[in-house]
Design a protein around this motif. Sequence first.
Motif, PDB file in Angstrom:
ATOM      1  N   LYS A   8       0.842  -1.186   0.000  1.00  0.00           N
ATOM      2  CA  LYS A   8       0.000   0.000   0.000  1.00  0.00           C
ATOM      3  C   LYS A   8       0.881   1.241   0.000  1.00  0.00           C
ATOM      4  O   LYS A   8       1.953   1.239   0.602  1.00  0.00           O
ATOM      5  CB  LYS A   8      -0.880  -0.012   1.251  1.00  0.00           C
ATOM      6  N   LEU A   9       0.436   2.299  -0.651  1.00  0.00           N
ATOM      7  CA  LEU A   9       1.116   3.590  -0.614  1.00  0.00           C
ATOM      8  C   LEU A   9       0.220   4.574   0.125  1.00  0.00           C
ATOM      9  O   LEU A   9      -0.947   4.763  -0.248  1.00  0.00           O
ATOM     10  CB  LEU A   9       1.380   4.101  -2.029  1.00  0.00           C
ATOM     11  N   ILE A  52      -4.616   9.261   3.651  1.00  0.00           N
ATOM     12  CA  ILE A  52      -3.555  10.275   3.633  1.00  0.00           C
ATOM     13  C   ILE A  52      -3.173  10.572   5.072  1.00  0.00           C
ATOM     14  O   ILE A  52      -4.045  10.735   5.928  1.00  0.00           O
ATOM     15  CB  ILE A  52      -4.020  11.579   2.958  1.00  0.00           C
ATOM     16  N   MET A  53      -1.884  10.654   5.331  1.00  0.00           N
ATOM     17  CA  MET A  53      -1.406  11.065   6.651  1.00  0.00           C
ATOM     18  C   MET A  53      -0.856  12.482   6.546  1.00  0.00           C
ATOM     19  O   MET A  53      -0.284  12.852   5.522  1.00  0.00           O
ATOM     20  CB  MET A  53      -0.315  10.127   7.156  1.00  0.00           C
ATOM     21  N   PHE A  54      -1.048  13.259   7.602  1.00  0.00           N
ATOM     22  CA  PHE A  54      -0.476  14.595   7.703  1.00  0.00           C
ATOM     23  C   PHE A  54       0.296  14.695   8.995  1.00  0.00           C
ATOM     24  O   PHE A  54      -0.084  14.101  10.006  1.00  0.00           O
ATOM     25  CB  PHE A  54      -1.567  15.672   7.680  1.00  0.00           C
ATOM     26  N   CYS A  55       1.368  15.475   8.957  1.00  0.00           N
ATOM     27  CA  CYS A  55       2.166  15.713  10.158  1.00  0.00           C
ATOM     28  C   CYS A  55       2.595  17.168  10.189  1.00  0.00           C
ATOM     29  O   CYS A  55       2.641  17.840   9.153  1.00  0.00           O
ATOM     30  CB  CYS A  55       3.378  14.794  10.213  1.00  0.00           C
TER      31      CYS A  55
END
Length: 122
Positions: A8-9, A52-55
């Motif tokens: 997975k991306l 989607i990940m956010f940091c």
Amino acid sequence: MSTYTATKLIPMLESHDMLATLKFYTEILKFTCDVKLDDLSWLTLRKDEIEIMFCSPNEHRNIPKSIMSGSLYINTNEVAALWENLKDHCEVCYPLEDFDYGMREFGIYDNNGYLLQFGQNL
């Protein structure tokens, strides 16, 4: 080198305003927030099969604003209806259009300036 399986991306993007990012994706794009840290320095957003990940910006990278040379391209089955729902609530990169390569698509920017393209096969 031995072979491996990539399963997975999941993009990990930086945001200088995590609260605005959370609101944009949950209120405008109708994503859900699966996980977030209490200090809102990291979160995971999901819409159907998209994750989607956010940091918060990494102090070691020291990049003054969010940047990405490409875009996030999201396939959908209702691109025209999605365009109607989003066009007045987002900064538009290009409007709904049919392209010679067989896609109907449009592009908007999220609150960070990332280009999001939404497309459907013609």
